[in-house]
Motif scaffolding. Structure first.
Motif, PDB file in Angstrom:
ATOM      1  N   MET A   1      50.006  50.475  35.221  1.00  0.00           N
ATOM      2  CA  MET A   1      49.355  50.513  36.541  1.00  0.00           C
ATOM      3  C   MET A   1      49.037  51.953  36.917  1.00  0.00           C
TER       4      MET A   1
ATOM      5  N   ALA B   1      46.017  53.068  35.051  1.00  0.00           N
ATOM      6  CA  ALA B   1      44.825  52.453  35.660  1.00  0.00           C
ATOM      7  C   ALA B   1      44.503  53.108  37.003  1.00  0.00           C
TER       8      ALA B   1
ATOM      9  N   GLN C   1      54.403  43.818  35.080  1.00  0.00           N
ATOM     10  CA  GLN C   1      54.135  44.845  36.103  1.00  0.00           C
ATOM     11  C   GLN C   1      55.356  45.111  36.971  1.00  0.00           C
ATOM     12  N   TYR C   2      56.388  44.282  36.821  1.00  0.00           N
ATOM     13  CA  TYR C   2      57.621  44.512  37.574  1.00  0.00           C
ATOM     14  C   TYR C   2      58.652  45.292  36.759  1.00  0.00           C
TER      15      TYR C   2
ATOM     16  N   LEU D   1      49.454  36.005  46.270  1.00  0.00           N
ATOM     17  CA  LEU D   1      48.946  37.182  45.588  1.00  0.00           C
ATOM     18  C   LEU D   1      48.042  36.823  44.418  1.00  0.00           C
TER      19      LEU D   1
ATOM     20  N   HIS E   1      52.951  45.009  45.945  1.00  0.00           N
ATOM     21  CA  HIS E   1      54.157  44.219  45.695  1.00  0.00           C
ATOM     22  C   HIS E   1      54.823  44.661  44.391  1.00  0.00           C
ATOM     23  N   ALA E   2      54.013  44.821  43.348  1.00  0.00           N
ATOM     24  CA  ALA E   2      54.569  45.237  42.055  1.00  0.00           C
ATOM     25  C   ALA E   2      55.165  46.638  42.145  1.00  0.00           C
TER      26      ALA E   2
ATOM     27  N   CYS F   1      46.845  43.482  38.617  1.00  0.00           N
ATOM     28  CA  CYS F   1      47.996  44.248  38.121  1.00  0.00           C
ATOM     29  C   CYS F   1      48.594  43.604  36.883  1.00  0.00           C
TER      30      CYS F   1
ATOM     31  N   TYR G   1      44.929  34.862  42.390  1.00  0.00           N
ATOM     32  CA  TYR G   1      43.539  34.544  42.696  1.00  0.00           C
ATOM     33  C   TYR G   1      43.230  33.195  42.084  1.00  0.00           C
TER      34      TYR G   1
ATOM     35  N   ARG H   1      40.852  52.364  37.919  1.00  0.00           N
ATOM     36  CA  ARG H   1      40.494  51.013  37.498  1.00  0.00           C
ATOM     37  C   ARG H   1      41.184  49.952  38.347  1.00  0.00           C
ATOM     38  N   LEU H   2      42.077  50.376  39.230  1.00  0.00           N
ATOM     39  CA  LEU H   2      42.811  49.405  40.055  1.00  0.00           C
ATOM     40  C   LEU H   2      42.671  49.766  41.526  1.00  0.00           C
TER      41      LEU H   2
ATOM     42  N   THR I   1      46.693  38.200  38.616  1.00  0.00           N
ATOM     43  CA  THR I   1      46.320  39.314  39.486  1.00  0.00           C
ATOM     44  C   THR I   1      45.866  40.498  38.633  1.00  0.00           C
TER      45      THR I   1
ATOM     46  N   VAL J   1      46.360  44.178  33.869  1.00  0.00           N
ATOM     47  CA  VAL J   1      46.450  45.564  33.387  1.00  0.00           C
ATOM     48  C   VAL J   1      47.773  45.779  32.653  1.00  0.00           C
ATOM     49  N   ALA J   2      48.846  45.238  33.239  1.00  0.00           N
ATOM     50  CA  ALA J   2      50.164  45.444  32.632  1.00  0.00           C
ATOM     51  C   ALA J   2      50.264  44.784  31.260  1.00  0.00           C
TER      52      ALA J   2
ATOM     53  N   VAL K   1      45.517  46.597  47.393  1.00  0.00           N
ATOM     54  CA  VAL K   1      45.671  45.137  47.402  1.00  0.00           C
ATOM     55  C   VAL K   1      47.141  44.751  47.313  1.00  0.00           C
ATOM     56  N   ASP K   2      47.431  43.544  47.778  1.00  0.00           N
ATOM     57  CA  ASP K   2      48.817  43.101  47.911  1.00  0.00           C
ATOM     58  C   ASP K   2      49.578  43.090  46.597  1.00  0.00           C
ATOM     59  N   ASP K   3      48.928  42.607  45.538  1.00  0.00           N
ATOM     60  CA  ASP K   3      49.685  42.467  44.289  1.00  0.00           C
ATOM     61  C   ASP K   3      50.067  43.818  43.718  1.00  0.00           C
ATOM     62  N   PHE K   4      49.220  44.808  43.917  1.00  0.00           N
ATOM     63  CA  PHE K   4      49.556  46.162  43.462  1.00  0.00           C
ATOM     64  C   PHE K   4      50.764  46.689  44.238  1.00  0.00           C
TER      65      PHE K   4
END
Lengths: 503, 399
Positions: free
Chosen positions: B66, B69, B57-58, A5, B84-85, A29, A7, B74-75, A27, A32-33, B79-82
């Motif tokens: 998130m 955003a 993000q978890y 996941l 997954h979180a 996310c 980059y 903005r997001l 990532t 942003v977090a 995508v996988d990471d979004f």
């Protein structure tokens, strides 16, 4: 988190080599977090993205990260619990070091009342361990989610912490990774051969005050040893409510004269409303539902003393039409939490009895200080400050004038001669608060600097163009010199105290 | 785009939460217990996904960022990471239990709206899509033949298909934990309650789809079940799966009608305990509060009262119990999409089971949810702990 996941880039790959892929992320996310924090919205107005976030768990890992960042001139910011530590998010990209995994409790020395933990240990975790041994941490009104490292090195933006180092003085030693990767141990920890740690100061001058208010700009504090204090045989919070400010004040004065309650604070309804309400309307509803003035009291001592104090509190409260409402409403859990960590310490005989803060709970806040018998004058000031800003409209018209008179929090100083008064308006919407802060925050700070409440305009910080405000020139020169020596590339949290020298 | 303040009960989509999302001041109180409630630092945390994956993000704090955003576009939500979180959130509601009290934030509701938005934008996880496909073909989420739904029911155990009181069994009990249904049926009979089951007309209740953002499909399944039950003129429906009970209890939320009363099995049994004769059961038990039954529906005491009424049972509480209970890790569709993570969370919970009673530990953990039981059982052998549903314990204690 699965490695796929992330980059890959060179920085990411190098950090992954240091920490392992599970503890490095870049990532979208993640970025942003980590772009928002309690004060970021107030001061920045918008999020600032970092480029990579890492979560180390040892001093050695932090040392490697800092060394790598210094070599490659990559900015580094330290992310603690994101509250009560200004600008803990990145202002200029780079690496964020999240301290969550630095959360181990190394030792609790019950005999000498000392606790050693990693800097990322939440107050909750350490307090829970200490409570088992009838000990507590002497810290101000912070949520139990704050991390001990940031809490004790930075402290709160208040007079007790800013001027006399109330929280800072509770440390007896710390370990810190300097911007060049060197590990510095100070206080009692400086003596490698001495196992017992008692004193904050070694012989001769040292760098004891280096991390204070530095927000990571002089390095990363990784471990600290803190003084703990013994709890009495019994501790009991009591919450009394009054419908009238006069009654509350009179009752309070009587409590002081009777020398009961080691911890005490007086809250307006708006204090509760500010924490609990999500809008002006809901603040209004809570105000209607809840009593007008709350008094939070902590009884401490032997069991017999606590029984006697409670009896006296009930008598005095009854005399002034107060009602004991402990445990009646769910939000009191919050009060209990804060009482446990705060009242036992902040208002106890171990510390000074005044305390200031800018509310981060959302509502607009005004602060003032005045003699206890001249509350009215100070109250007028904060009322004007808080309620006559354009963003809140004319206080004499409309909703505010009809329904929401500003509330008061009175923090008496030792002996009851002075009081800090915090005035909180009703809950407001966050976008409006963001706009408002451009006018309200400087006004509050100016007043506090002028009245000697605070050393400078930015809680120990300054920014280009304002360096002459509130900080002594020699201090600026000295700290700049230190910074140039320790961090020549200015990688540590650039843009807060020292402007970025690169990019 | 962002809207002005919306009254909490009127919030119907992610955008309605925008103002609320901005108010999260990142105090992080939703991540931990209060010190006074913290028995040990080992069990002081609250968020299963945050504890596992560490990054912000978890936790709900990061997920709310998130969401902001996502509203501000903005997001990329595909995508996988979004995903997954987002979908590692077990929807346990521990963050909401604190945040709502401290500052009237409802992070879980916002996260569930974010899941809906993500699914709308094409972010349906393949594992969750399989559940949907399975329901279309087999009417259950476990991809098992529909005709086997009641295969566990002994042939000599005749249960009516039409009665004024019906027992809705649910997918998880039918296909994964039928022993709970058998115990429930025996117990209902012992109490003299006449009831029926839907048989082949019982379909998946759709709860997992409500928790994983696929609300329209969940609503379709719920509607099918409701229409059939309404047509039977049923007066009461009994549930022993809190997931099913929750969706049937919340039909108004999904603009559906229900003409019958919903009752959860422990609430039904509690007032009838004097009718039951128990033998002595020498066991030290601890009770795991299922998130959907406890925090979501507020049922904490009836199961405890039932256990306490059994002679010889020593009920010891885990450090995190009732409103502060820790999730087993299976909820929110996590057990289907991320089974390994669900198992690791179950391990964390069982560590707590073995630490109760001042470290003496309990040998049996009792729960009241088939999904919790199923997930805890996956790792229970490593801890030498027995996992039981409360119905099984009651049945065992009956003379």
């Amino acid at each position: 988190m699965p490695e796929m996941l992330n980059y890959p880039n060179l920085v990411y790959e190098r950090l992954r080599d240091i920490l392992g892929s599970k503890y490095v992320s870049n990532t979208p996310c993640t970025l942003v977090a980590y772009a928002a924090q309690a004060h970021a919205s107030l001061f920045f107005g918008k999020e600032r993205l970092s480029e990579t976030v890492v979560t180390p768990s040892t001093t050695a890992e932090i040392q490697n990260i800092i060394t790598f960042a210094q070599r490659n001139k990559i900015p580094v910011a330290i992310y603690s619990s994101a509250v009560f530590a200004y600008w803990s998010i990145s202002k200029h990209g780079g690496i964020i070091i999240d301290m969550k995994r630095m959360n181990k409790i190394m030792n609790v020395d019950e005999e000498n009342c000392l606790a050693t933990s990693q800097a990322g240990c939440p107050l909750q975790r350490l307090t829970a361990e200490l409570l088992k041994k009838k000990l507590f941490l002497n810290q101000g009104g912070a949520p139990s989610s704050c991390l001990v490292g940031s809490r004790f090195t930075y402290g709160n933006v208040n007079k007790a912490s800013g001027r006399i180092g109330w929280e800072y003085r509770n440390m007896v030693g710390w370990e810190m990774v300097l911007p060049d990767g060197t590990i510095l141990r100070n206080g009692s920890r400086a003596n490698a051969y001495e196992t017992e740690q008692f004193w904050a100061h070694g012989p001769g001058p040292d760098l004891w005050l280096l991390p204070r208010y530095a927000m990571g700009q002089f390095g990363v504090v990784t471990e600290i040893t803190i003084r703990c204090h013994t709890l009495d045989e019994e501790i009991k919070p009591l919450w009394v409510s009054f419908n009238d400010i006069e009654d509350a004040q009179n009752a309070y004065i009587e409590f002081v004269h009777a020398e009961i309650c080691t911890g005490s604070s007086l809250y307006s309804t708006f204090k509760t409303a500010g924490y609990a309400a999500d809008t002006t309307e809901s603040a209004y509803r809570i105000t209607r539902m809840f009593p007008e003035i709350h008094m939070v009291l902590t009884l401490q001592g032997t069991s017999r003393r606590v029984v006697w104090e409670e009896k006296r509190v009930r008598e005095i409260a009854k005399k002034y039409n107060g009602r004991i409402i402990t445990d009646k409403f769910p939000p009191f859990q919050v009060a209990f939490d804060s009482q446990l960590s705060m009242a036992a310490s902040i208002y106890s005989e171990y510390t000074v009895k005044y305390f200031t803060t800018i509310g981060s709970g959302g509502p607009g806040t005004g602060l003032s200080i005045g003699a206890l018998d001249d509350i009215e004058a100070a109250y007028k000031f904060v009322k004007r400050l808080n309620m006559e800003q354009e963003w809140q409209g004319n206080p004499n018209k409309g909703f505010y004038a009809d329904t929401c008179a500003p509330g008061l929090i009175v923090y008496p100083s030792e002996g009851g001669h002075y009081a800090l008064i915090e005035c909180m308006g009703p809950g407001i919407d966050q976008p409006a608060l963001r706009k408002a802060n451009s006018s309200v925050v400087p006004a509050v700070f100016s007043f506090r600097v002028e009245t000697g409440l605070q050393a400078d305009m930015h809680g120990g910080q300054t920014v280009p163009g304002r360096r002459d405000y509130g900080l002594w020139p020699t201090y600026i020169e000295l700290i700049t010199k230190f910074h140039e020596i320790l961090d020549p590339n200015n990688i540590m949290h650039p843009g807060t105290l020292f402007p970025p020298m690169f990019r | 785009m962002p809207k002005e303040y919306i009254w909490p009960r009127m919030r119907t989509c992610l955008e309605d939460y925008y103002e609320m999302l901005l108010r999260c001041n990142k105090c992080s109180l939703c991540k931990h217990l209060w010190p006074a409630n913290t028995y040990s630092w080992k069990f002081g945390y609250q968020c299963p996904s945050g504890e596992e994956f560490i990054f912000e993000q978890y936790y709900s704090t990061g997920r709310l960022e998130m969401a902001i955003a996502a509203i501000e576009e903005r997001l990329d939500m595909k995508v996988d990471d979004f995903l997954h979180a987002l979908f590692t959130c077990t929807a346990c509601g521990s963050c909401e239990a604190t945040a709502e009290m401290v500052c009237t934030l409802t992070p879980l509701r916002a996260i569930e709206e974010l899941k809906i938005k993500a699914v709308e934008k094409g972010g349906l996880l393949p594992e969750h899509a399989k559940l949907m496909e399975s329901c279309k073909v087999n009417h259950n989420i476990y991809n098992q033949p529909h005709e086997l739904r009641f295969a566990w029911l002994p042939k000599n155990m005749n249960v009516s298909r039409k009665a004024s009181v019906m027992y809705f069994v649910g997918d998880t009990i039918c296909y994964r934990r039928p022993e709970i249904a058998l115990a429930t049926i025996k117990l209902l009979r012992r109490l003299g309650i006449e009831f029926g089951i839907l048989g082949e007309r019982e379909h998946s209740c759709g709860e997992v789809f409500f928790r994983t953002g696929n609300v329209e499909f969940g609503r379709k399944l719920l509607k099918e079940n409701l229409e059939y039950l309404n047509s039977l003129n049923v007066k009461t429906v009994i549930f022993s799966d809190p997931h099913c009970y929750r969706v049937f209890s919340e039909v108004d939320k999904y603009n559906l009608n229900r003409s019958f009363e919903c009752v959860f099995i422990s609430e039904l049994i509690e007032p009838l305990l004097q009718k039951l004769q128990f033998k002595r059961l020498e066991k030290r038990l601890t009770y795991h509060d299922p998130c959907q039954l406890g925090r979501a529906l507020g049922i904490y005491e009836p199961p405890r009262n039932i256990l306490k009424s059994i002679p010889g049972v020593e009920l010891v509480e885990m450090p995190r119990s009732r409103r502060l209970s820790f999730c087993c890790g299976a909820g929110g569709g996590v057990i289907f999409a991320y089974p390994e993570f669900a198992a690791r969370t179950a391990r964390r919970r069982l560590e707590e089971v073995t630490d109760v009673a001042d470290g003496a530990g309990a040998k049996t953990v009792v729960t009241h949810c088939p999904l919790c039981k199923d997930n805890l059982l996956r790792v229970a052998s490593d801890f030498n702990v027995e996992v039981k549903d409360i119905m099984e314990v009651v049945l065992e204690a009956l003379t």
